[in-house]
Design an enzyme around this catalytic site. Sequence first.
Site, PDB file in Angstrom:
ATOM      1  N   CYS A 128     -32.586   7.872 -51.425  1.00 20.99           N
ATOM      2  CA  CYS A 128     -33.990   7.469 -51.520  1.00 20.99           C
ATOM      3  C   CYS A 128     -34.257   7.016 -52.944  1.00 20.99           C
ATOM      4  O   CYS A 128     -34.195   7.820 -53.878  1.00 20.99           O
ATOM      5  CB  CYS A 128     -34.892   8.644 -51.152  1.00 20.99           C
ATOM      6  SG  CYS A 128     -36.648   8.284 -51.297  1.00 20.99           S
ATOM      7  N   CYS A 134     -40.731   1.713 -50.329  1.00 15.44           N
ATOM      8  CA  CYS A 134     -39.370   2.179 -50.087  1.00 15.44           C
ATOM      9  C   CYS A 134     -38.485   1.597 -51.181  1.00 15.44           C
ATOM     10  O   CYS A 134     -38.311   0.374 -51.259  1.00 15.44           O
ATOM     11  CB  CYS A 134     -38.876   1.756 -48.711  1.00 15.44           C
ATOM     12  SG  CYS A 134     -37.154   2.231 -48.394  1.00 15.44           S
TER      13      CYS A 134
END
Length: 259
Positions: free
Chosen positions: A74, A198
């Site tokens: 991430c 993201c």
Amino acid sequence: MEIHFYKYQGTGNDFIMIDNRTLSFPKNDGLLINKLCDRRFGIGSDGLILLEPSEENDFTMAYFNADGNEGSMCGNGGRCILAFAKKMGIIKDKATFEAVDGLHFGFIENDTVSLQMIDIEKVEVFENHSFLNTGSPHHINFCDDIANINVKELGSKIRYGSPYFKEGTNVNFVEQISESLFKVRTYERGVENETLACGTGVTAVAIAANKTNKTTLESITLEVLGGTLEVSFKKVGNIYKNVFLKGAAQFVYEGKIII
């Protein structure tokens, strides 16, 4: 059980951060993680991140999706854990840490947190989309007027469809504004919904835009629902090296929850 947690966000991508240097958090309890991430019955977040010890580097990052399962890399979470490590006095302004996809280097300058991503050697270009893995898999559609796309509905169909099926992919819808600016909306697997940002997604978008000759630039601005991110890289032959994801990563609050 009482859990001391911190909340961080990077361009609206929000995370529960826990100092787990004692390795006492029950990270195999997916139901607990899912409950903590639940926005109605828990703290609420896109994911949960544990800061854990490392023998050779500054720390280890363990990332879990909101569904309770251990996730792939991430990017915004990686930027947030750098800010968290600084707040905890573990680092000053730079660090090297371990994550699920390998080592990452990052540094903090004023309000900007920069995270070095993995080198990218393979970008698959198809007639209507591109696919690459920037630590997490990303399907990329360049299209017009992304403001009117139903990201959850269409993203879910692509995420579970051929050729991804059960393992799935993240799905990015991208609108080019100029050679240096792209708008991005992302459906994230594990969250199973659109998120405000993201990090691995905008990294994938920037590289795919260069690969498909939509831009010749090696520093690109990505506008997401939660703000603005920058991705820079150096293209050496067909390999994208020295890839950096840059943007704000901010402490929101800290608290304790009894489970």
